[in-house]
Structure formats: C-alpha cells, structure tokens
Design a protein around this motif. Structure first.
Motif, short mmCIF file in Angstrom:
data_model
loop_
_atom_site.label_atom_id
_atom_site.label_comp_id
_atom_site.label_asym_id
_atom_site.label_seq_id
_atom_site.Cartn_x
_atom_site.Cartn_y
_atom_site.Cartn_z
N LEU A 124 -31.57 31.92 17.08
CA LEU A 124 -30.44 32.58 16.43
C LEU A 124 -29.26 32.73 17.37
CD1 LEU A 124 -32.42 35.34 14.49
CD2 LEU A 124 -31.10 33.48 13.44
N ARG A 217 -32.86 37.25 8.80
CA ARG A 217 -32.01 36.24 9.43
C ARG A 217 -32.70 34.88 9.59
NH1 ARG A 217 -28.96 37.62 14.67
NH2 ARG A 217 -27.86 35.78 13.90
N GLU A 220 -31.04 31.50 8.77
CA GLU A 220 -29.98 30.93 9.61
C GLU A 220 -30.51 29.87 10.57
OE1 GLU A 220 -27.77 34.05 11.61
OE2 GLU A 220 -28.32 35.47 10.02
N ARG A 222 -32.00 26.51 11.36
CA ARG A 222 -32.01 25.25 10.62
C ARG A 222 -32.89 24.18 11.25
NH1 ARG A 222 -30.35 27.32 6.15
NH2 ARG A 222 -30.23 25.16 5.37
#
Length: 282
Positions: A124, A217, A220, A222
């Motif tokens: 992240l 989260r 987010e 990928r």
C-alpha cells in the motif's frame, strides 16, 4: 554457529533513520540479473528470518532467485530500540530503508503473520516496488479483540505474560500446540534458536506492537498475490480467509489441511512448490 550466534549471521544495512538491520542475502551469483524475493518473518518471542524460512530459502535460490531475509527491527540480530513504538508503519519504513540500502528496487514480498501484515502495508505504501505478494495467514485483517479470542493467542499470553522465565520445554510445548498440527515439525534445534534469540529481545517490540485492520484498503493492491492458510490455524481468525480472497483483486487462495500457523515449516515441500509455480506463472 557458535553458542553466541544461535543462527547464521549475514550482513547488515544501516538505515537512513540510524538503525541497523541484519539480513541474509542468498543467490547463485549475478545478483543484478536475478529476480528478488524478500521473506518477512512473523512476531513472537525469539522470532527471526532464518528460523522461519531456513527450509524455504534453498529451493528458491536453486530456482534462480535472489533471496533476501531480514530480521525485522526489534528481532534477531537487528537493532532493538526501546524508545520507539513498533507500529506497522514503522516496520514497513524500516524494511523499505533496508531494501533501499541493499540496492534492490523491485521484489516479491513473502510474509507470514506479522510479516504478512508488513507485506500488505508495504504494498500500500510503496506499490511501485512490489511485483507480487505471498502471504501466509497474515495479520492486519481483523481487529485486536478477534485476535485475542484465538486459542493460540491466549496460550501465548499465558506463557509469556506472567513475566516468569520460560524454559525450552515450555516453549516447545507451546509451539506444538499453537502453531502446528504435526508436533514433529517443532524440532529441538528450532526451539533452541528461538530461546537463545529471546534472551536478546527487549519487551518493547511486543508490548507496543500495533497493526491496523487493512481490510478496507485491500482493493488498492493490484499486484498478483498468493495466499496460503492452514485449516487448523490457532492464531489468526478464519474470517481473514474470505477477507483476503475477496479483498485482493488478484489473489490465488490455497487452503492447506492438517496445517496450523507455520505452513512454510509444516508443509515445506508443498509451500516451496506452490510458491515457485506462482513466481513463474502467477
């Protein structure tokens, strides 16, 4: 190994924040041309990179990968400051500074338990550096009360929370009960390594450790991910399985029967084969 060095000593990286991290760096040579895999170990008394992953490093090295195995700050031979709080973002930033100092820019992160939470937090915070994720029952998927309700966590606090000396026999019994299904996986050698390293550890790292719930989260992230989860897990709530499988957009989930918290130790050959296939094809 000598009595003063319970596990092999590798190299050290001095971080921009002034701390020093110990790491192993294994490959067949030509490091600049080999894909990099970084192993991130879990938490607990006496934890370190080598004890967690010594059964996995050789298979990846022989397959042509450069394998970097740090001792997280607060563990192993790395610095153990007693004047900081060990929050997830502190672990993430120390690992990032260590990898920058080593001179690698792209890598697959492999993490179990706390190391898995660090891998998620790292992806992240620094998405451009992460090529893939391999996660083994990672933290960061639940709130603290959920973890404290797990039977393995209860045993851990009963054993270490009283502040009394813990013998190697007690440590071995705890590992066998809380971390694995097959007790033979917990060798006397492993227990001795952890017991000796526990003597070097200060209580600050566990007392102040905080890992937020990252579930909201996950979308987010990928990059391709492989997750392995033992179906006899006693440390991490099973709710994490679907949170991870549904939350990560590109996640391959492997559920392992007759397996506890240490899939990379208890089912070493399965783990190594599965990870190598994922690295090549995932």
């Amino acid at each position: 190994m000598t009595p003063s060095k319970p596990v092999p000593e590798g190299q050290y990286a001095t971080l921009r924040n002034g701390y020093r991290i110990h790491y192993l760096d294994e490959s067949l040579g030509g490091d600049g041309r080999r894909p990099v895999v970084v192993f991130l170990h879990g938490s607990g008394n006496g934890a370190c990179g080598y004890s967690n992953f010594k059964g996995n490093i050789p298979a990846l090295v022989q397959a042509g990968y450069r394998v970097i195995v740090p001792d997280l700050i607060g563990y192993g031979y790395s610095d153990k400051p007693d004047d900081v709080e060990y929050h997830l973002d502190f672990f993430v930033e120390c690992v990032k500074q260590a990898l920058d100092a080593i001179g690698v820019e792209k890598y697959t992160l492999v993490g179990n338990s706390l190391g898995g939470a660090i891998a998620l937090g790292f992806a992240l915070a620094h998405p451009r550096n992460v090529e893939r994720l391999v996660l083994m029952a990672p933290g960061g998927l639940n709130d603290l009360p959920d973890y404290l309700a797990m039977p393995g966590m209860k045993q851990m606090f009963e054993l270490y929370g009283a502040g009394k000396p813990v013998s190697e026999a007690q440590m071995k019994a705890f590992f066998q009960s809380a971390f694995v299904v097959n007790p033979d996986c917990v060798t006397d050698e492993l227990v001795h390594e952890r017991a000796e390293l526990m003597k070097r550890q200060n209580p600050q790292v566990i007392k102040t450790m905080k890992v937020p719930n990252l579930t909201a989260r996950l979308g987010e992230i990928r990059v391709p991910a492989l997750a392995l989860w033992g179906l006899n897990e006693n440390m991490m709530p099973d709710s994490g399985i679907l949170r991870l499988a549904k939350g990560l957009p590109d996640c391959r989930m492997v559920l392992v029967p007759r397996c506890g918290h240490w899939v990379m130790i208890e089912h070493r050959e399965l783990f190594n084969r599965t990870v190598l296939d994922f690295l090549a094809n995932g």
